[in-house]
Design a protein around this motif. Structure first.
Motif, PDB file in Angstrom:
ATOM      1  N   LYS A 351       0.821  -1.205   0.000  1.00 28.18           N
ATOM      2  CA  LYS A 351       0.000   0.000   0.000  1.00 28.18           C
ATOM      3  C   LYS A 351       0.858   1.259   0.000  1.00 28.18           C
ATOM      4  CE  LYS A 351      -1.816   1.141   3.896  1.00 28.18           C
ATOM      5  NZ  LYS A 351      -2.669   1.219   5.120  1.00 28.18           N
ATOM      6  N   THR A 352       1.943   1.245   0.781  1.00 26.45           N
ATOM      7  CA  THR A 352       2.813   2.421   0.856  1.00 26.45           C
ATOM      8  C   THR A 352       3.456   2.706  -0.493  1.00 26.45           C
ATOM      9  OG1 THR A 352       3.261   1.908   3.177  1.00 26.45           O
ATOM     10  CG2 THR A 352       4.725   3.471   2.096  1.00 26.45           C
ATOM     11  N   LEU A 353       3.902   1.663  -1.192  1.00 28.10           N
ATOM     12  CA  LEU A 353       4.508   1.863  -2.507  1.00 28.10           C
ATOM     13  C   LEU A 353       3.475   2.308  -3.544  1.00 28.10           C
ATOM     14  CD1 LEU A 353       7.101  -1.035  -3.061  1.00 28.10           C
ATOM     15  CD2 LEU A 353       7.489   1.292  -2.255  1.00 28.10           C
ATOM     16  N   MET A 354       2.285   1.728  -3.484  1.00 29.28           N
ATOM     17  CA  MET A 354       1.280   2.010  -4.511  1.00 29.28           C
ATOM     18  C   MET A 354       0.761   3.439  -4.444  1.00 29.28           C
ATOM     19  SD  MET A 354       0.715  -0.560  -6.562  1.00 29.28           S
ATOM     20  CE  MET A 354      -0.930  -0.357  -7.208  1.00 29.28           C
ATOM     21  N   PHE A 355       0.542   3.952  -3.237  1.00 30.94           N
ATOM     22  CA  PHE A 355      -0.078   5.267  -3.099  1.00 30.94           C
ATOM     23  C   PHE A 355       0.924   6.379  -2.803  1.00 30.94           C
ATOM     24  CE2 PHE A 355      -3.573   2.365  -2.498  1.00 30.94           C
ATOM     25  CZ  PHE A 355      -4.596   2.973  -3.191  1.00 30.94           C
ATOM     26  N   GLY A 356       2.156   6.025  -2.440  1.00 26.64           N
ATOM     27  CA  GLY A 356       3.151   7.052  -2.204  1.00 26.64           C
ATOM     28  C   GLY A 356       2.739   8.001  -1.096  1.00 26.64           C
ATOM     29  N   SER A 357       2.787   9.271  -1.368  1.00 28.71           N
ATOM     30  CA  SER A 357       2.420  10.275  -0.366  1.00 28.71           C
ATOM     31  C   SER A 357       0.920  10.591  -0.360  1.00 28.71           C
ATOM     32  CB  SER A 357       3.202  11.568  -0.618  1.00 28.71           C
ATOM     33  OG  SER A 357       2.976  12.030  -1.940  1.00 28.71           O
ATOM     34  N   THR A 358       0.127   9.882  -1.168  1.00 28.60           N
ATOM     35  CA  THR A 358      -1.324  10.091  -1.228  1.00 28.60           C
ATOM     36  C   THR A 358      -2.016   9.213  -0.197  1.00 28.60           C
ATOM     37  OG1 THR A 358      -1.168  10.552  -3.597  1.00 28.60           O
ATOM     38  CG2 THR A 358      -3.345  10.024  -2.716  1.00 28.60           C
ATOM     39  N   ASP A 359      -3.011   9.774   0.482  1.00 30.14           N
ATOM     40  CA  ASP A 359      -3.777   9.021   1.474  1.00 30.14           C
ATOM     41  C   ASP A 359      -4.721   8.061   0.754  1.00 30.14           C
ATOM     42  OD1 ASP A 359      -5.128   8.022   3.627  1.00 30.14           O
ATOM     43  OD2 ASP A 359      -5.819   9.955   4.388  1.00 30.14           O
ATOM     44  N   PRO A 360      -4.609   6.737   0.997  1.00 30.75           N
ATOM     45  CA  PRO A 360      -5.506   5.788   0.314  1.00 30.75           C
ATOM     46  C   PRO A 360      -6.973   6.030   0.609  1.00 30.75           C
ATOM     47  CG  PRO A 360      -3.650   4.639   1.335  1.00 30.75           C
ATOM     48  CD  PRO A 360      -3.608   6.052   1.834  1.00 30.75           C
ATOM     49  N   LYS A 361      -7.298   6.656   1.736  1.00 28.92           N
ATOM     50  CA  LYS A 361      -8.700   6.920   2.050  1.00 28.92           C
ATOM     51  C   LYS A 361      -9.340   7.890   1.056  1.00 28.92           C
ATOM     52  CE  LYS A 361      -7.950   8.148   6.328  1.00 28.92           C
ATOM     53  NZ  LYS A 361      -8.212   8.633   7.698  1.00 28.92           N
ATOM     54  N   MET A 362      -8.518   8.650   0.349  1.00 25.45           N
ATOM     55  CA  MET A 362      -9.050   9.541  -0.669  1.00 25.45           C
ATOM     56  C   MET A 362      -9.469   8.774  -1.924  1.00 25.45           C
ATOM     57  SD  MET A 362      -8.988  12.454   0.747  1.00 25.45           S
ATOM     58  CE  MET A 362      -9.390  13.432  -0.695  1.00 25.45           C
ATOM     59  N   HIS A 363      -8.980   7.552  -2.069  1.00 27.31           N
ATOM     60  CA  HIS A 363      -9.305   6.722  -3.230  1.00 27.31           C
ATOM     61  C   HIS A 363      -9.689   5.319  -2.763  1.00 27.31           C
ATOM     62  CE1 HIS A 363      -7.567   9.807  -5.919  1.00 27.31           C
ATOM     63  NE2 HIS A 363      -6.621   9.910  -4.995  1.00 27.31           N
ATOM     64  N   PRO A 364     -10.836   5.172  -2.116  1.00 32.29           N
ATOM     65  CA  PRO A 364     -11.185   3.870  -1.534  1.00 32.29           C
ATOM     66  C   PRO A 364     -11.380   2.774  -2.568  1.00 32.29           C
ATOM     67  CG  PRO A 364     -13.037   5.393  -1.382  1.00 32.29           C
ATOM     68  CD  PRO A 364     -11.865   6.197  -1.832  1.00 32.29           C
ATOM     69  N   ARG A 365     -11.882   3.120  -3.749  1.00 32.64           N
ATOM     70  CA  ARG A 365     -12.041   2.098  -4.777  1.00 32.64           C
ATOM     71  C   ARG A 365     -10.682   1.598  -5.268  1.00 32.64           C
ATOM     72  NH1 ARG A 365     -17.064   1.206  -6.625  1.00 32.64           N
ATOM     73  NH2 ARG A 365     -18.699   2.743  -6.165  1.00 32.64           N
ATOM     74  N   LEU A 366      -9.738   2.496  -5.417  1.00 38.52           N
ATOM     75  CA  LEU A 366      -8.385   2.081  -5.799  1.00 38.52           C
ATOM     76  C   LEU A 366      -7.738   1.246  -4.699  1.00 38.52           C
ATOM     77  CD1 LEU A 366      -6.972   5.317  -7.496  1.00 38.52           C
ATOM     78  CD2 LEU A 366      -8.171   3.377  -8.528  1.00 38.52           C
ATOM     79  N   ALA A 367      -7.994   1.610  -3.454  1.00 35.06           N
ATOM     80  CA  ALA A 367      -7.441   0.828  -2.346  1.00 35.06           C
ATOM     81  C   ALA A 367      -8.005  -0.586  -2.345  1.00 35.06           C
ATOM     82  CB  ALA A 367      -7.742   1.523  -1.018  1.00 35.06           C
ATOM     83  N   CYS A 368      -9.278  -0.721  -2.696  1.00 34.02           N
ATOM     84  CA  CYS A 368      -9.875  -2.051  -2.805  1.00 34.02           C
ATOM     85  C   CYS A 368      -9.190  -2.854  -3.905  1.00 34.02           C
ATOM     86  CB  CYS A 368     -11.370  -1.927  -3.077  1.00 34.02           C
ATOM     87  SG  CYS A 368     -12.227  -3.493  -3.304  1.00 34.02           S
ATOM     88  N   GLN A 369      -8.917  -2.219  -5.051  1.00 29.53           N
ATOM     89  CA  GLN A 369      -8.197  -2.887  -6.134  1.00 29.53           C
ATOM     90  C   GLN A 369      -6.780  -3.273  -5.691  1.00 29.53           C
ATOM     91  OE1 GLN A 369      -9.793  -3.231  -9.346  1.00 29.53           O
ATOM     92  NE2 GLN A 369     -11.541  -2.563  -8.135  1.00 29.53           N
ATOM     93  N   ALA A 370      -6.129  -2.381  -4.940  1.00 31.77           N
ATOM     94  CA  ALA A 370      -4.763  -2.650  -4.492  1.00 31.77           C
ATOM     95  C   ALA A 370      -4.708  -3.849  -3.545  1.00 31.77           C
ATOM     96  CB  ALA A 370      -4.187  -1.409  -3.811  1.00 31.77           C
ATOM     97  N   MET A 371      -5.720  -3.999  -2.683  1.00 29.79           N
ATOM     98  CA  MET A 371      -5.730  -5.150  -1.779  1.00 29.79           C
ATOM     99  C   MET A 371      -5.813  -6.455  -2.556  1.00 29.79           C
ATOM    100  SD  MET A 371      -7.958  -4.062   1.588  1.00 29.79           S
ATOM    101  CE  MET A 371      -7.117  -5.277   2.601  1.00 29.79           C
ATOM    102  N   GLU A 372      -6.584  -6.445  -3.638  1.00 30.40           N
ATOM    103  CA  GLU A 372      -6.681  -7.649  -4.479  1.00 30.40           C
ATOM    104  C   GLU A 372      -5.359  -7.907  -5.200  1.00 30.40           C
ATOM    105  OE1 GLU A 372      -8.312 -11.009  -6.258  1.00 30.40           O
ATOM    106  OE2 GLU A 372      -9.010  -9.798  -4.556  1.00 30.40           O
ATOM    107  N   MET A 373      -4.698  -6.863  -5.680  1.00 31.21           N
ATOM    108  CA  MET A 373      -3.393  -7.025  -6.321  1.00 31.21           C
ATOM    109  C   MET A 373      -2.365  -7.586  -5.350  1.00 31.21           C
ATOM    110  SD  MET A 373      -3.084  -3.523  -8.556  1.00 31.21           S
ATOM    111  CE  MET A 373      -4.418  -2.963  -9.620  1.00 31.21           C
TER     112      MET A 373
END
Length: 512
Positions: A351-373
């Motif tokens: 998660k830290t690598l995927m979103f960098g300095s962006t808060d994943p809570k701002m993109h919850p749908r992307l965070a859901c995709q990242a968990m599957e990845m």
């Protein structure tokens, strides 16, 4: 007055006496029943009113995770040598990873449920609707998630209370020099999650044996392939304390054991590290790192050990790395057994690598995709870096969904047709068959190649360019799987062969 009336009047006093006797028993029974009903009703209303809501538990867990982050980040910036302190920090770190994973699962479960139901993701959906508490409340319908939230909250709360004295002790350790980079840059340029193992090896190397002892100190390091044994040793050798302690560091592989004379061995290999000061100040201390690639050859090991005990100073140290547990019996100290990171720790890194300095809570749908990845990556650091390079600068939901669907399909095809995940097939030195996202009429046959040092030239074409890009290539060629940014700075070069998908057109036969 009739006979029946006289009889009734004669029986009434007796009945009144019996009813007076039964009345206290009925009162006791009724009071007991009413008391039980009242107690249960009160308990029901109390539980209904004071039952912890999922969102309340979420906020409390988020706050306790922030406190754990502060402690762990402070510890990462300190040079801690005490193994007991490191063990406590390691336990707190594992609890923090579990808490983060549970909290993210709760936050993004609603989007996972929508994906499972086959709902189409609309890019025009506003973030305010996605982030609204009403959207997240559906996750509270799963009592298992709420139970896990409470368990994580209880575990972290008890650990935070138990390390209050530890926080005070951290101030006594010297600080490490570190630039104030974002966390994804720090994790991308350090060995993630191995602080305790690193200090364990350093303590072994700096520990001095009593004078007069002729036995060499040997530390076995065992673990499965690609778990990080070589990387751990390289990190230790880069440490300033180790470079100042040893005159030279010699790296050997098991096929080098045929040379018995140590002088011949030392002439055949360049010294990777040299001391900046005079060797006379270090008494010729030597560190030998032996990497066992194949099966353990005990005769060759005995010849090497006898040569070293005869020709090197008594304060020489030996580190032996292997996948086999058989080398443990050759150690003079407790062996270090390395294991893969937990799923929760890997998700924190991913998660830290995927979103960098962006808060994943701002993109919850992307965070859901990242968990599957992350689940599909099988805790592979190369996969995490590949996904990060491909998607971190492109927060487009359609692109993320396309990459996820493509990767899921490739994994399923390899498991169904060839009996294994592509990463497992490559590690077993078997070919993996992967498609190309942009050119579906082509597919890739991927073979495991070699690990190259930082001095060697590597191909310019990268694996993600071939799989997810539109680069034009044909035939068989070498590709760069990944170039590591941490010691020993290895580059992973694979063999790639692009082939055309064969299409067969069935001809219909006319029935006469």
């Amino acid at each position: 007055m009739t006979t029946w009336e006289r009889k009734s009047q004669s029986e009434q006093p007796g009945e009144d006496k019996r009813s007076l006797k039964e009345s206290p028993q009925m009162d006791i029974l009724l009071s007991a029943v009413l008391g039980e009903l009242t107690t249960r009703s009160i308990d029901f209303f109390i539980k209904k009113i004071f039952k912890p809501k999922a969102l309340d538990v979420e906020d409390r867990l988020h706050m306790i995770l922030l406190r754990a982050h502060v402690i762990i980040d402070e510890a990462m910036g300190r040079q801690i040598t005490n193994q007991s302190v490191l063990q406590q920090l390691d336990m707190l770190r594992d609890a923090m990873y579990r808490g983060c994973y549970t909290l993210d699962t709760f936050r993004y479960q609603v989007h996972s449920e929508e994906e499972a139901k086959g709902q189409v993701l609309s890019h025009s959906l506003s973030l305010s609707k996605v982030n609204s508490p009403q959207g997240l409340c559906s996750s509270s319908r799963n009592p298992q998630i709420l139970k896990q939230l409470n368990n994580s909250l209880d575990d972290l709360s008890s650990m935070i209370l138990g390390v209050e004295e530890l926080v005070v002790f951290l101030a006594s350790y010297p600080r490490l020099y570190r630039q104030p980079y974002s966390m994804h840059l720090v994790l991308g340029n350090c060995m993630f999650g191995r602080q305790m193992e690193t200090e364990f090896v350093i303590n072994f190397l700096l520990h001095a044996r009593p004078h007069g002892s002729k036995e060499l100190d040997i530390l076995p390091i065992v673990g499965p392939g690609r778990v990080g044994k070589t990387t751990l040793v390289a990190h230790v050798c880069e440490d300033e304390r180790i470079r100042d302690h040893f005159s030279e560091i010699l790296f050997l592989r098991d096929h080098d054991f045929t040379v018995v004379d140590l002088a011949t061995v030392r002439e055949g290999y360049a010294m990777e590290y040299k001391n900046r000061v005079s060797n006379s100040n270090k008494d010729g201390r030597l560190l030998v790192v032996v990497e066992l690639v194949g099966n353990l050859n005990e005769d060759a090991w005995n010849r090497l050990y006898s040569a070293y005990t005869r020709d090197v100073p008594s304060n020489t140290k030996i580190i032996v790395t292997s996948r086999s547990d058989k080398i443990i019996k050759f150690g003079t100290t407790q062996a270090l057994s390395m294991k893969y990171l937990s799923h929760e720790a890997y998700w924190y890194f991913f998660k830290t690598l995927m979103f960098g300095s962006t808060d994943p809570k701002m993109h919850p749908r992307l965070a859901c995709q990242a968990m599957e990845m992350a689940r599909m990556s099988k805790r592979c650091f190369i996969a995490a870096n590949m996904f990060a390079c491909l998607l971190r600068d492109n927060f487009d939901i359609e692109m993320w969904c396309k990459v996820l669907a493509f990767t899921r399909g490739q994994n399923n095809k390899n498991i169904l047709n060839f009996g294994g995940h592509p990463f497992d097939l490559i590690n077993q030195k078997r070919p993996a068959y992967l498609g190309r996202m942009v050119t579906p009429f082509q597919y890739i046959v991927l073979h495991r190649g070699n690990e190259c040092s930082k001095q060697e030239e590597v191909p310019k074409i990268k694996l993600q360019d071939v799989m997810y890009g539109s680069i034009t290539a044909h035939g068989k060629f070498e590709i760069l799987g990944w170039r590591s940014r941490i010691p020993p700075y290895h580059s992973f070069v694979d063999i790639c062969e692009i082939q055309e998908v064969k299409t067969t057109s069935a001809k219909r036969k006319r029935s006469v």
